[in-house]
Design a protein around this motif. Structure first.
Motif, PDB file in Angstrom:
ATOM      1  N   ARG A  14       7.678  26.741  52.034  1.00  0.00           N
ATOM      2  CA  ARG A  14       8.878  26.129  52.615  1.00  0.00           C
ATOM      3  C   ARG A  14       8.520  24.958  53.522  1.00  0.00           C
ATOM      4  O   ARG A  14       9.157  23.893  53.457  1.00  0.00           O
ATOM      5  CB  ARG A  14       9.660  27.190  53.387  1.00  0.00           C
ATOM      6  CG  ARG A  14      10.817  26.616  54.171  1.00  0.00           C
ATOM      7  CD  ARG A  14      11.638  27.697  54.836  1.00  0.00           C
ATOM      8  NE  ARG A  14      12.571  27.098  55.785  1.00  0.00           N
ATOM      9  CZ  ARG A  14      13.573  27.744  56.342  1.00  0.00           C
ATOM     10  NH1 ARG A  14      13.770  29.015  56.063  1.00  0.00           N
ATOM     11  NH2 ARG A  14      14.373  27.143  57.196  1.00  0.00           N
ATOM     12  N   HIS A  15       7.514  25.136  54.355  1.00  0.00           N
ATOM     13  CA  HIS A  15       7.119  24.071  55.275  1.00  0.00           C
ATOM     14  C   HIS A  15       6.652  22.838  54.506  1.00  0.00           C
ATOM     15  O   HIS A  15       7.014  21.697  54.856  1.00  0.00           O
ATOM     16  CB  HIS A  15       6.017  24.573  56.211  1.00  0.00           C
ATOM     17  CG  HIS A  15       5.586  23.568  57.234  1.00  0.00           C
ATOM     18  ND1 HIS A  15       6.384  23.196  58.280  1.00  0.00           N
ATOM     19  CD2 HIS A  15       4.445  22.842  57.353  1.00  0.00           C
ATOM     20  CE1 HIS A  15       5.754  22.301  59.017  1.00  0.00           C
ATOM     21  NE2 HIS A  15       4.588  22.055  58.471  1.00  0.00           N
ATOM     22  N   ALA A  16       5.859  23.027  53.450  1.00  0.00           N
ATOM     23  CA  ALA A  16       5.381  21.900  52.646  1.00  0.00           C
ATOM     24  C   ALA A  16       6.544  21.167  51.991  1.00  0.00           C
ATOM     25  O   ALA A  16       6.560  19.934  51.916  1.00  0.00           O
ATOM     26  CB  ALA A  16       4.396  22.396  51.584  1.00  0.00           C
ATOM     27  N   LEU A  17       7.534  21.922  51.512  1.00  0.00           N
ATOM     28  CA  LEU A  17       8.706  21.323  50.882  1.00  0.00           C
ATOM     29  C   LEU A  17       9.517  20.529  51.907  1.00  0.00           C
ATOM     30  O   LEU A  17       9.972  19.406  51.624  1.00  0.00           O
ATOM     31  CB  LEU A  17       9.560  22.427  50.255  1.00  0.00           C
ATOM     32  CG  LEU A  17      10.768  21.988  49.430  1.00  0.00           C
ATOM     33  CD1 LEU A  17      10.343  21.146  48.241  1.00  0.00           C
ATOM     34  CD2 LEU A  17      11.550  23.217  48.962  1.00  0.00           C
ATOM     35  N   GLU A  18       9.679  21.085  53.100  1.00  0.00           N
ATOM     36  CA  GLU A  18      10.428  20.394  54.143  1.00  0.00           C
ATOM     37  C   GLU A  18       9.713  19.112  54.571  1.00  0.00           C
ATOM     38  O   GLU A  18      10.352  18.072  54.791  1.00  0.00           O
ATOM     39  CB  GLU A  18      10.626  21.320  55.345  1.00  0.00           C
ATOM     40  CG  GLU A  18      11.575  22.487  55.065  1.00  0.00           C
ATOM     41  CD  GLU A  18      11.670  23.447  56.234  1.00  0.00           C
ATOM     42  OE1 GLU A  18      10.883  23.310  57.196  1.00  0.00           O
ATOM     43  OE2 GLU A  18      12.537  24.343  56.187  1.00  0.00           O
ATOM     44  N   GLU A  19       8.384  19.174  54.701  1.00  0.00           N
ATOM     45  CA  GLU A  19       7.626  17.976  55.058  1.00  0.00           C
ATOM     46  C   GLU A  19       7.786  16.902  53.999  1.00  0.00           C
ATOM     47  O   GLU A  19       7.939  15.715  54.308  1.00  0.00           O
ATOM     48  CB  GLU A  19       6.143  18.321  55.220  1.00  0.00           C
ATOM     49  CG  GLU A  19       5.776  18.934  56.553  1.00  0.00           C
ATOM     50  CD  GLU A  19       4.266  18.961  56.736  1.00  0.00           C
ATOM     51  OE1 GLU A  19       3.537  19.071  55.726  1.00  0.00           O
ATOM     52  OE2 GLU A  19       3.810  18.867  57.885  1.00  0.00           O
ATOM     53  N   TYR A  20       7.755  17.324  52.736  1.00  0.00           N
ATOM     54  CA  TYR A  20       7.886  16.365  51.645  1.00  0.00           C
ATOM     55  C   TYR A  20       9.227  15.650  51.696  1.00  0.00           C
ATOM     56  O   TYR A  20       9.296  14.416  51.602  1.00  0.00           O
ATOM     57  CB  TYR A  20       7.735  17.071  50.295  1.00  0.00           C
ATOM     58  CG  TYR A  20       8.267  16.251  49.133  1.00  0.00           C
ATOM     59  CD1 TYR A  20       7.546  15.151  48.665  1.00  0.00           C
ATOM     60  CD2 TYR A  20       9.485  16.559  48.543  1.00  0.00           C
ATOM     61  CE1 TYR A  20       8.041  14.381  47.628  1.00  0.00           C
ATOM     62  CE2 TYR A  20       9.982  15.791  47.503  1.00  0.00           C
ATOM     63  CZ  TYR A  20       9.258  14.705  47.048  1.00  0.00           C
ATOM     64  OH  TYR A  20       9.759  13.942  46.034  1.00  0.00           O
ATOM     65  N   ILE A  21      10.315  16.398  51.848  1.00  0.00           N
ATOM     66  CA  ILE A  21      11.619  15.762  51.780  1.00  0.00           C
ATOM     67  C   ILE A  21      11.877  14.902  53.010  1.00  0.00           C
ATOM     68  O   ILE A  21      12.475  13.817  52.916  1.00  0.00           O
ATOM     69  CB  ILE A  21      12.742  16.803  51.555  1.00  0.00           C
ATOM     70  CG1 ILE A  21      14.030  16.095  51.118  1.00  0.00           C
ATOM     71  CG2 ILE A  21      12.985  17.668  52.768  1.00  0.00           C
ATOM     72  CD1 ILE A  21      13.896  15.303  49.838  1.00  0.00           C
ATOM     73  N   ARG A  22      11.414  15.329  54.182  1.00  0.00           N
ATOM     74  CA  ARG A  22      11.596  14.493  55.372  1.00  0.00           C
ATOM     75  C   ARG A  22      10.814  13.186  55.237  1.00  0.00           C
ATOM     76  O   ARG A  22      11.307  12.112  55.591  1.00  0.00           O
ATOM     77  CB  ARG A  22      11.152  15.249  56.630  1.00  0.00           C
ATOM     78  CG  ARG A  22      12.121  16.335  57.077  1.00  0.00           C
ATOM     79  CD  ARG A  22      11.819  16.768  58.502  1.00  0.00           C
ATOM     80  NE  ARG A  22      12.716  17.832  58.939  1.00  0.00           N
ATOM     81  CZ  ARG A  22      12.402  19.114  58.985  1.00  0.00           C
ATOM     82  NH1 ARG A  22      11.184  19.513  58.604  1.00  0.00           N
ATOM     83  NH2 ARG A  22      13.256  20.020  59.404  1.00  0.00           N
ATOM     84  N   ASP A  23       9.595  13.272  54.711  1.00  0.00           N
ATOM     85  CA  ASP A  23       8.783  12.074  54.521  1.00  0.00           C
ATOM     86  C   ASP A  23       9.439  11.141  53.504  1.00  0.00           C
ATOM     87  O   ASP A  23       9.498   9.921  53.701  1.00  0.00           O
ATOM     88  CB  ASP A  23       7.384  12.477  54.049  1.00  0.00           C
ATOM     89  CG  ASP A  23       6.458  11.282  53.874  1.00  0.00           C
ATOM     90  OD1 ASP A  23       6.280  10.533  54.847  1.00  0.00           O
ATOM     91  OD2 ASP A  23       5.924  11.095  52.757  1.00  0.00           O
TER      92      ASP A  23
END
Length: 408
Positions: free
Chosen positions: A35-44
């Motif tokens: 989840r954290h990796a996915l959230e980082e990806y979309i915010r970036d």
């Protein structure tokens, strides 16, 4: 495809408990890493596309949702209001009213538009217990939401850009949409009664879809209460469709909240509000990713990206030192030192990279790398392995390895 409800629990990604309640899953460390990796990806991705991020409360006064129209058209799907200090507050069912209020908190010039406001925020819906299941249908939702405030002339381009962002995200995540749907109002629904606004927003979304060259279906009865939308549909392991991503053009809420900007003529003008969600809710996105990849996530999403396998206990200190080196480079790495080497290799079959350290590798400062796809590489210097894996992960590349010279 796999059933994420079974596989997600087997892999230790998430769980549920009757004491917490139906439709309220908790995330275990492995699932939280995905989840954290996915959230980082979309915010970036959003930052690179010119979005500004905000935070807003998960509660709001009932009056907020009366103004937005949610109370009149959507209250059956909302949790009951709570009486606090003589006021009624509600768990929000969506983020758009908060973003409308944030927009109007200061004046805006036409030179600022389009203003792209994004938030990965919590919202809550009183789903019936019979439709709840795993991560796909929940009551506590964390939505990758955004609202673009723009001129009428900019609205189609902003909706088109949002659709392009969705395509890019699906390519990075390995998602194939089942179909695109133009969701229109249908008979008997509780929709805002303004035929002119519906015609304008529908015409703009049709223009976006027609110019995209992607096939789509127009379906009645699936619109939001305030306007039509483009829904990107995905299918689960049982073939059931659900909406993952959306793009909407809204003339209703800018009027309800009396939003405006100062035009080149010095007069006040009403902005258009484009709603869009690239990956939808984090819960539903991860559910679909579990089913698509069967737990073998792309390396950048994988809960454990690299597992270090000492051949014997004598290499355990070298394995632990290499794991710490990986962690300093930002990789999610762990050491597996118990049981036979073969058993540990099989247990780590879903991990993208397995770094084996035997006596020869330890003496030479090297590791023998095994890739999840079955390839075995010659022993390489430990620093080179870390650098090359980190580069692939940081770039969110789909391939597991890139040979020197750029050949995969």
């Amino acid at each position: 495809m796999h059933d994420h409800r079974r596989l997600g629990r087997e892999l230790g990604l998430f769980g549920t408990d009757p004491l917490i309640g139906a439709g309220l899953p908790y995330w275990l460390p492995e699932g939280a890493a995905v989840r954290h990796a996915l959230e980082e990806y979309i915010r970036d991705t959003e930052r690179r596309a010119g979005y500004r991020h905000v935070y807003s409360p998960v509660l709001g006064k009932r009056e907020l949702y009366e103004i937005s129209g949610h109370w009149a058209h959507y209250s059956e799907d909302m949790f009951p209001p709570m009486d606090v200090g003589g006021e009624q507050v509600v768990l929000r069912p969506s983020l758009c009213p908060h973003h409308a209020v944030i927009y109007r908190s200061r004046s805006h010039s036409y030179r600022e538009l389009p203003l792209r406001m994004a938030e990965l925020g919590g919202m809550y819906r009183a789903e019936l217990s019979g439709v709840l299941g795993g991560l796909g249908r929940v009551r506590a939702i964390h939505l990758n939401d955004a609202h673009i405030f723009c001129t009428l002339e900019q609205a189609a381009d902003e909706a088109r850009a949002a659709l392009d962002m969705i395509r890019g995200a699906y390519a990075a995540l390995g998602i194939r949409p089942a179909r695109l749907r133009l969701s229109l109002p249908g008979p008997g629904g509780k929709y805002v009664a303004d035929a002119q606004k519906w015609r304008r927003s529908t015409a703009l979304l049709r223009e976006v879809l027609d110019n995209s060259g992607v096939p789509y279906e127009a379906v009645e009865g699936e619109a939001a209460f305030y306007g039509p939308k483009i829904d990107v549909q995905v299918a689960d392991a049982a073939g059931r469709e659900s909406t993952l991503s959306t793009v909407q053009i809204d003339f209703h809420q800018p009027e309800r909240f009396d939003l405006h900007y100062i035009g080149a003529d010095g007069a006040k003008h009403r902005p258009v509000m484009v709603h869009r969600s690239v990956i939808g809710s984090v819960e539903r996105a991860v559910a679909h990713l579990i089913e698509v990849h069967g737990g073998a996530f792309p390396a950048w999403l994988s809960p454990t990206q690299l597992v270090v396998l000492p051949v014997s206990e004598a290499q355990l200190p070298d394995a632990e030192a290499f794991s710490r080196r990986c962690a300093r480079a930002g990789l999610r790495a762990e050491v597996s030192g118990e049981r036979s080497l073969g058993a540990r290799v099989r247990a780590a079959r879903l991990v993208p990279y397995q770094a084996v350290i035997g006596p020869k590798e330890a003496a030479a400062g090297r590791v023998a790398l095994r890739l999840r796809d079955g390839r075995r590489l010659d022993a390489l210097p430990a620093d080179e392995v870390v650098a090359r894996v980190e580069a692939l992960v940081s770039a969110r590349r789909a391939e597991l390895w890139e040979a020197e010279g750029g050949e995969s």
